[in-house]
Scaffold this motif. Structure first.
Motif, PDB file in Angstrom:
ATOM      1  N   GLU A  41      -1.563   5.335   3.009  1.00 39.73           N
ATOM      2  CA  GLU A  41      -2.521   4.333   3.480  1.00 39.73           C
ATOM      3  C   GLU A  41      -2.004   3.634   4.741  1.00 39.73           C
ATOM      4  O   GLU A  41      -2.751   3.436   5.695  1.00 39.73           O
ATOM      5  N   THR A  56       6.969   8.168   7.710  1.00 39.73           N
ATOM      6  CA  THR A  56       8.239   8.095   6.976  1.00 39.73           C
ATOM      7  C   THR A  56       9.308   7.428   7.829  1.00 39.73           C
ATOM      8  O   THR A  56      10.034   6.545   7.361  1.00 39.73           O
ATOM      9  N   LYS A 103       3.810   7.301  -7.960  1.00 37.09           N
ATOM     10  CA  LYS A 103       3.589   6.982  -6.550  1.00 37.09           C
ATOM     11  C   LYS A 103       4.523   5.860  -6.109  1.00 37.09           C
ATOM     12  O   LYS A 103       5.037   5.102  -6.920  1.00 37.09           O
ATOM     13  N   VAL A 104       4.670   5.759  -4.802  1.00 35.81           N
ATOM     14  CA  VAL A 104       5.470   4.703  -4.193  1.00 35.81           C
ATOM     15  C   VAL A 104       4.537   3.837  -3.360  1.00 35.81           C
ATOM     16  O   VAL A 104       3.586   4.334  -2.757  1.00 35.81           O
ATOM     17  N   ILE A 105       4.808   2.557  -3.338  1.00 33.30           N
ATOM     18  CA  ILE A 105       4.104   1.662  -2.431  1.00 33.30           C
ATOM     19  C   ILE A 105       5.110   1.035  -1.481  1.00 33.30           C
ATOM     20  O   ILE A 105       6.308   0.976  -1.769  1.00 33.30           O
ATOM     21  N   THR A 123       2.300  12.047   8.620  1.00 27.19           N
ATOM     22  CA  THR A 123       3.306  11.851   7.573  1.00 27.19           C
ATOM     23  C   THR A 123       4.726  11.635   8.102  1.00 27.19           C
ATOM     24  O   THR A 123       5.401  10.686   7.697  1.00 27.19           O
ATOM     25  N   ASP A 170       4.636   2.298  -7.632  1.00 23.36           N
ATOM     26  CA  ASP A 170       3.273   1.770  -7.709  1.00 23.36           C
ATOM     27  C   ASP A 170       3.017   1.325  -9.143  1.00 23.36           C
ATOM     28  O   ASP A 170       3.136   2.128 -10.065  1.00 23.36           O
ATOM     29  N   MET A 178       0.848  -1.192   0.000  1.00 22.00           N
ATOM     30  CA  MET A 178       0.000   0.000   0.000  1.00 22.00           C
ATOM     31  C   MET A 178       0.881   1.239   0.000  1.00 22.00           C
ATOM     32  O   MET A 178       2.093   1.135   0.217  1.00 22.00           O
ATOM     33  N   THR A 179       0.282   2.373  -0.255  1.00 24.13           N
ATOM     34  CA  THR A 179       1.052   3.615  -0.248  1.00 24.13           C
ATOM     35  C   THR A 179       1.436   3.959   1.185  1.00 24.13           C
ATOM     36  O   THR A 179       0.772   3.521   2.142  1.00 24.13           O
ATOM     37  N   PRO A 180       2.477   4.752   1.343  1.00 23.49           N
ATOM     38  CA  PRO A 180       2.823   5.197   2.687  1.00 23.49           C
ATOM     39  C   PRO A 180       1.660   5.913   3.378  1.00 23.49           C
ATOM     40  O   PRO A 180       1.452   5.732   4.582  1.00 23.49           O
ATOM     41  N   ARG A 208      10.373   0.036  -0.479  1.00 22.71           N
ATOM     42  CA  ARG A 208       9.603   1.005  -1.252  1.00 22.71           C
ATOM     43  C   ARG A 208       9.774   0.633  -2.722  1.00 22.71           C
ATOM     44  O   ARG A 208      10.875   0.332  -3.160  1.00 22.71           O
ATOM     45  N   ASP A 250       0.523   3.564 -10.921  1.00 23.19           N
ATOM     46  CA  ASP A 250       0.871   4.977 -11.115  1.00 23.19           C
ATOM     47  C   ASP A 250       2.328   5.136 -10.707  1.00 23.19           C
ATOM     48  O   ASP A 250       2.650   5.271  -9.532  1.00 23.19           O
TER      49      ASP A 250
END
Length: 149
Positions: free
Chosen positions: A55, A68, A91-93, A64, A85, A51-53, A82, A88
């Motif tokens: 989420e 991190t 983005k990073v997951i 945030t 995504d 999931m994204t950071p 990391r 996309d």
């Protein structure tokens, strides 16, 4: 002389249960040289997948900055990475890639004891228990979401 047995207060019983679960989770994290939030985040990722950071932070109840730092710690320990995504690439997951080596050993006694308790129930009783667990998890998640708003 009559002796009356006081019925346990359901609220007190439930609060003791929840406190014990939290204390066990904290002890398990310490036994694996992790913070409780770190272990909780690994559990979230194991259950839900990458999931994204954002989420992950939202599910762990972090803003945030702490999110991190959490991901940095878990990445440095070799438990997550990391990655771009796939949906996309901007983005990073965060992907789970490992877990503490001793985690299963640390959790084995409680898993065994709870397993023994659950197997002592009939199939119908277990069905009710698991229905409760599933519905209660959703109720707690919804309540947490409401508190965040």
């Amino acid at each position: 002389m009559s002796t009356s047995h006081r019925q346990p207060d359901p609220n007190e019983v439930y609060r003791r249960y929840l406190s014990s679960v939290v204390l066990h989770a904290q002890a398990g994290a310490r036994a694996c040289d992790l913070g409780a939030t770190d272990l909780y985040a690994l559990n979230i990722l194991e259950l839900s997948g990458a999931m994204t950071p954002g989420e992950l932070g939202a599910r762990a109840g972090l803003t945030t900055g702490p999110t991190t730092r959490l991901i940095d710690r878990l990445e440095e320990a070799g438990y997550v990475r990391r990655a771009p995504d796939p949906g996309d690439r901007r983005k990073v997951i965060v992907e789970p890639i490992g877990k503490p080596a001793g985690l299963d050993t640390v959790l084995a006694p409680a898993r065994r004891k709870i397993g023994d308790i659950i197997t002592g129930y009939s199939a119908e009783q277990r069905e009710v228990l698991f229905d409760y667990f599933a519905r209660a998890a959703e109720a707690f998640q919804q309540a947490a979401d409401e508190m965040e708003r």
